[in-house]
Design a protein around this motif. Sequence first.
Motif, PDB file in Angstrom:
ATOM      1  N   TRP A  21       0.839  -1.213   0.000  1.00  0.00           N
ATOM      2  CA  TRP A  21       0.000   0.000   0.000  1.00  0.00           C
ATOM      3  C   TRP A  21       0.864   1.249   0.000  1.00  0.00           C
ATOM      4  O   TRP A  21       0.587   2.215  -0.704  1.00  0.00           O
ATOM      5  CB  TRP A  21      -0.931   0.001   1.214  1.00  0.00           C
ATOM      6  CG  TRP A  21      -2.134  -0.881   1.072  1.00  0.00           C
ATOM      7  CD1 TRP A  21      -2.304  -2.112   1.623  1.00  0.00           C
ATOM      8  CD2 TRP A  21      -3.335  -0.615   0.332  1.00  0.00           C
ATOM      9  NE1 TRP A  21      -3.529  -2.629   1.271  1.00  0.00           N
ATOM     10  CE2 TRP A  21      -4.185  -1.737   0.487  1.00  0.00           C
ATOM     11  CE3 TRP A  21      -3.773   0.454  -0.436  1.00  0.00           C
ATOM     12  CZ2 TRP A  21      -5.445  -1.809  -0.105  1.00  0.00           C
ATOM     13  CZ3 TRP A  21      -5.035   0.392  -1.031  1.00  0.00           C
ATOM     14  CH2 TRP A  21      -5.849  -0.731  -0.861  1.00  0.00           C
ATOM     15  N   ARG A  22       1.906   1.239   0.822  1.00  0.00           N
ATOM     16  CA  ARG A  22       2.774   2.432   0.878  1.00  0.00           C
ATOM     17  C   ARG A  22       3.447   2.671  -0.470  1.00  0.00           C
ATOM     18  O   ARG A  22       3.593   3.811  -0.913  1.00  0.00           O
ATOM     19  CB  ARG A  22       3.831   2.264   1.966  1.00  0.00           C
ATOM     20  CG  ARG A  22       3.263   2.438   3.365  1.00  0.00           C
ATOM     21  CD  ARG A  22       4.368   2.324   4.419  1.00  0.00           C
ATOM     22  NE  ARG A  22       3.819   2.463   5.752  1.00  0.00           N
ATOM     23  CZ  ARG A  22       4.320   1.877   6.828  1.00  0.00           C
ATOM     24  NH1 ARG A  22       5.387   1.103   6.710  1.00  0.00           N
ATOM     25  NH2 ARG A  22       3.766   2.059   8.001  1.00  0.00           N
ATOM     26  N   GLU A  23       3.844   1.604  -1.114  1.00  0.00           N
ATOM     27  CA  GLU A  23       4.487   1.761  -2.419  1.00  0.00           C
ATOM     28  C   GLU A  23       3.480   2.297  -3.438  1.00  0.00           C
ATOM     29  O   GLU A  23       3.815   3.141  -4.264  1.00  0.00           O
ATOM     30  CB  GLU A  23       5.039   0.417  -2.892  1.00  0.00           C
ATOM     31  CG  GLU A  23       5.843   0.532  -4.166  1.00  0.00           C
ATOM     32  CD  GLU A  23       6.429  -0.808  -4.581  1.00  0.00           C
ATOM     33  OE1 GLU A  23       6.581  -1.691  -3.718  1.00  0.00           O
ATOM     34  OE2 GLU A  23       6.708  -0.968  -5.774  1.00  0.00           O
ATOM     35  N   GLN A  24       2.260   1.803  -3.353  1.00  0.00           N
ATOM     36  CA  GLN A  24       1.219   2.237  -4.286  1.00  0.00           C
ATOM     37  C   GLN A  24       0.916   3.725  -4.129  1.00  0.00           C
ATOM     38  O   GLN A  24       0.715   4.436  -5.099  1.00  0.00           O
ATOM     39  CB  GLN A  24      -0.059   1.423  -4.033  1.00  0.00           C
ATOM     40  CG  GLN A  24      -1.261   1.833  -4.868  1.00  0.00           C
ATOM     41  CD  GLN A  24      -1.297   1.135  -6.209  1.00  0.00           C
ATOM     42  OE1 GLN A  24      -0.281   0.691  -6.713  1.00  0.00           O
ATOM     43  NE2 GLN A  24      -2.471   1.057  -6.786  1.00  0.00           N
ATOM     44  N   TYR A  25       0.889   4.183  -2.885  1.00  0.00           N
ATOM     45  CA  TYR A  25       0.424   5.545  -2.640  1.00  0.00           C
ATOM     46  C   TYR A  25       1.504   6.501  -2.174  1.00  0.00           C
ATOM     47  O   TYR A  25       1.221   7.665  -1.908  1.00  0.00           O
ATOM     48  CB  TYR A  25      -0.738   5.524  -1.653  1.00  0.00           C
ATOM     49  CG  TYR A  25      -1.943   4.928  -2.309  1.00  0.00           C
ATOM     50  CD1 TYR A  25      -2.669   5.655  -3.238  1.00  0.00           C
ATOM     51  CD2 TYR A  25      -2.304   3.612  -2.084  1.00  0.00           C
ATOM     52  CE1 TYR A  25      -3.740   5.103  -3.898  1.00  0.00           C
ATOM     53  CE2 TYR A  25      -3.379   3.046  -2.731  1.00  0.00           C
ATOM     54  CZ  TYR A  25      -4.096   3.796  -3.640  1.00  0.00           C
ATOM     55  OH  TYR A  25      -5.153   3.240  -4.298  1.00  0.00           O
ATOM     56  N   GLY A  26       2.734   6.033  -2.048  1.00  0.00           N
ATOM     57  CA  GLY A  26       3.814   6.919  -1.662  1.00  0.00           C
ATOM     58  C   GLY A  26       3.750   7.259  -0.185  1.00  0.00           C
ATOM     59  O   GLY A  26       3.112   6.581   0.619  1.00  0.00           O
ATOM     60  N   VAL A  27       4.371   8.331   0.164  1.00  0.00           N
ATOM     61  CA  VAL A  27       4.445   8.725   1.571  1.00  0.00           C
ATOM     62  C   VAL A  27       3.350   9.750   1.832  1.00  0.00           C
ATOM     63  O   VAL A  27       3.252  10.754   1.142  1.00  0.00           O
ATOM     64  CB  VAL A  27       5.822   9.327   1.899  1.00  0.00           C
ATOM     65  CG1 VAL A  27       5.861   9.801   3.351  1.00  0.00           C
ATOM     66  CG2 VAL A  27       6.913   8.312   1.626  1.00  0.00           C
ATOM     67  N   PHE A  28       2.522   9.476   2.834  1.00  0.00           N
ATOM     68  CA  PHE A  28       1.434  10.384   3.167  1.00  0.00           C
ATOM     69  C   PHE A  28       1.541  10.779   4.634  1.00  0.00           C
ATOM     70  O   PHE A  28       1.993  10.001   5.464  1.00  0.00           O
ATOM     71  CB  PHE A  28       0.074   9.715   2.938  1.00  0.00           C
ATOM     72  CG  PHE A  28      -0.153   9.396   1.491  1.00  0.00           C
ATOM     73  CD1 PHE A  28      -0.754  10.318   0.657  1.00  0.00           C
ATOM     74  CD2 PHE A  28       0.263   8.186   0.967  1.00  0.00           C
ATOM     75  CE1 PHE A  28      -0.946  10.033  -0.673  1.00  0.00           C
ATOM     76  CE2 PHE A  28       0.073   7.887  -0.367  1.00  0.00           C
ATOM     77  CZ  PHE A  28      -0.535   8.821  -1.190  1.00  0.00           C
ATOM     78  N   ALA A  29       1.062  11.968   4.903  1.00  0.00           N
ATOM     79  CA  ALA A  29       1.052  12.432   6.282  1.00  0.00           C
ATOM     80  C   ALA A  29       0.056  11.613   7.075  1.00  0.00           C
ATOM     81  O   ALA A  29      -0.982  11.207   6.561  1.00  0.00           O
ATOM     82  CB  ALA A  29       0.657  13.900   6.335  1.00  0.00           C
ATOM     83  N   ALA A  30       0.366  11.400   8.330  1.00  0.00           N
ATOM     84  CA  ALA A  30      -0.576  10.706   9.208  1.00  0.00           C
ATOM     85  C   ALA A  30      -1.854  11.525   9.257  1.00  0.00           C
ATOM     86  O   ALA A  30      -1.856  12.734   9.334  1.00  0.00           O
ATOM     87  CB  ALA A  30       0.022  10.571  10.605  1.00  0.00           C
ATOM     88  N   SER A  31      -2.967  10.836   9.190  1.00  0.00           N
ATOM     89  CA  SER A  31      -4.242  11.538   9.151  1.00  0.00           C
ATOM     90  C   SER A  31      -5.329  10.628   9.645  1.00  0.00           C
ATOM     91  O   SER A  31      -5.252   9.423   9.512  1.00  0.00           O
ATOM     92  CB  SER A  31      -4.537  11.964   7.708  1.00  0.00           C
ATOM     93  OG  SER A  31      -5.857  12.457   7.603  1.00  0.00           O
ATOM     94  N   ASP A  32      -6.350  11.249  10.197  1.00  0.00           N
ATOM     95  CA  ASP A  32      -7.508  10.487  10.602  1.00  0.00           C
ATOM     96  C   ASP A  32      -8.428  10.389   9.385  1.00  0.00           C
ATOM     97  O   ASP A  32      -8.051  10.729   8.280  1.00  0.00           O
ATOM     98  CB  ASP A  32      -8.219  11.196  11.757  1.00  0.00           C
ATOM     99  CG  ASP A  32      -9.152  10.241  12.504  1.00  0.00           C
ATOM    100  OD1 ASP A  32      -9.663  10.666  13.535  1.00  0.00           O
ATOM    101  OD2 ASP A  32      -9.352   9.118  12.016  1.00  0.00           O
ATOM    102  N   GLY A  33      -9.647   9.925   9.596  1.00  0.00           N
ATOM    103  CA  GLY A  33     -10.615   9.929   8.499  1.00  0.00           C
ATOM    104  C   GLY A  33     -10.837   8.578   7.894  1.00  0.00           C
ATOM    105  O   GLY A  33     -11.318   8.487   6.760  1.00  0.00           O
ATOM    106  N   THR A  34     -10.506   7.531   8.603  1.00  0.00           N
ATOM    107  CA  THR A  34     -10.739   6.202   8.063  1.00  0.00           C
ATOM    108  C   THR A  34     -12.050   5.614   8.565  1.00  0.00           C
ATOM    109  O   THR A  34     -12.379   4.497   8.261  1.00  0.00           O
ATOM    110  CB  THR A  34      -9.592   5.247   8.442  1.00  0.00           C
ATOM    111  OG1 THR A  34      -9.487   5.214   9.856  1.00  0.00           O
ATOM    112  CG2 THR A  34      -8.301   5.705   7.843  1.00  0.00           C
ATOM    113  N   GLY A  35     -12.792   6.348   9.367  1.00  0.00           N
ATOM    114  CA  GLY A  35     -14.038   5.819   9.887  1.00  0.00           C
ATOM    115  C   GLY A  35     -15.232   6.555   9.338  1.00  0.00           C
ATOM    116  O   GLY A  35     -15.114   7.448   8.561  1.00  0.00           O
TER     117      GLY A  35
END
Length: 189
Positions: free
Chosen positions: A175-189
């Motif tokens: 997943w990280r390779e697919q989407y690169g580096v992202f900032a930690a964030s909420d919003g998965t619920g």
Amino acid sequence: MHAEPDLETSLLGPVLADRVCGECMACCTILTVNTPEFKKPAGTPCEHLTSNGCGIHAVRPPICRSWFCAWRRVASMPDEARPDRSGLLVSLNFEREPRNCFEGVSVSVRKLPGSDAIESGMAAIVLDSLCDGLVPVWFSDGSKKMLMHPDPEVAGLVLSGESAPSHLQDEVAAWREQYGVFAASDGTG
Ligand code: SF4
Ligand code: SF4
């Protein structure tokens, strides 16, 4: 309704020859259309929609010619999952201002108003058919949307950047390779 034909073909597959809309008109009511040539709000029947389908079929706008829901493209979705039969409308979703890497481009599974897709088990069958790749899958029941794939533990690790336990390392790395580096964030619920 937002058409990115190349992206839709690469992520969902080409339009399948043996899947036809038939009596289904779900997208003509449920979705937002916002193109230069044609606009309609979400949740409102298109002004051109008749009891027999599109009243301007021969001259319908370009978006209506090029856009197809996921059921028209994804062979792993069961035949019975046509939106008017299943009560579920599945499409690729694009967020202009995503809160995290799972929102930018994702598969959206929408439960249609009045649908019994959860009680009948159809929602579980459809989600099973979609949740196996590196494309996030969200489910919306009309009041809230929930990230269904990847699962919460994997999603949390991808977003936080924390080290994954050995049994999840490959999946989190993919997943990280697919989407690169992202900032930690909420919003998965
Ligand atoms: S929701 Fe899908 S099957 Fe139904 S009319 Fe639209 S493209 Fe066709
Ligand atoms: S123009 Fe026709 S195909 Fe397009 S949304 Fe309206 S009814 Fe549906």
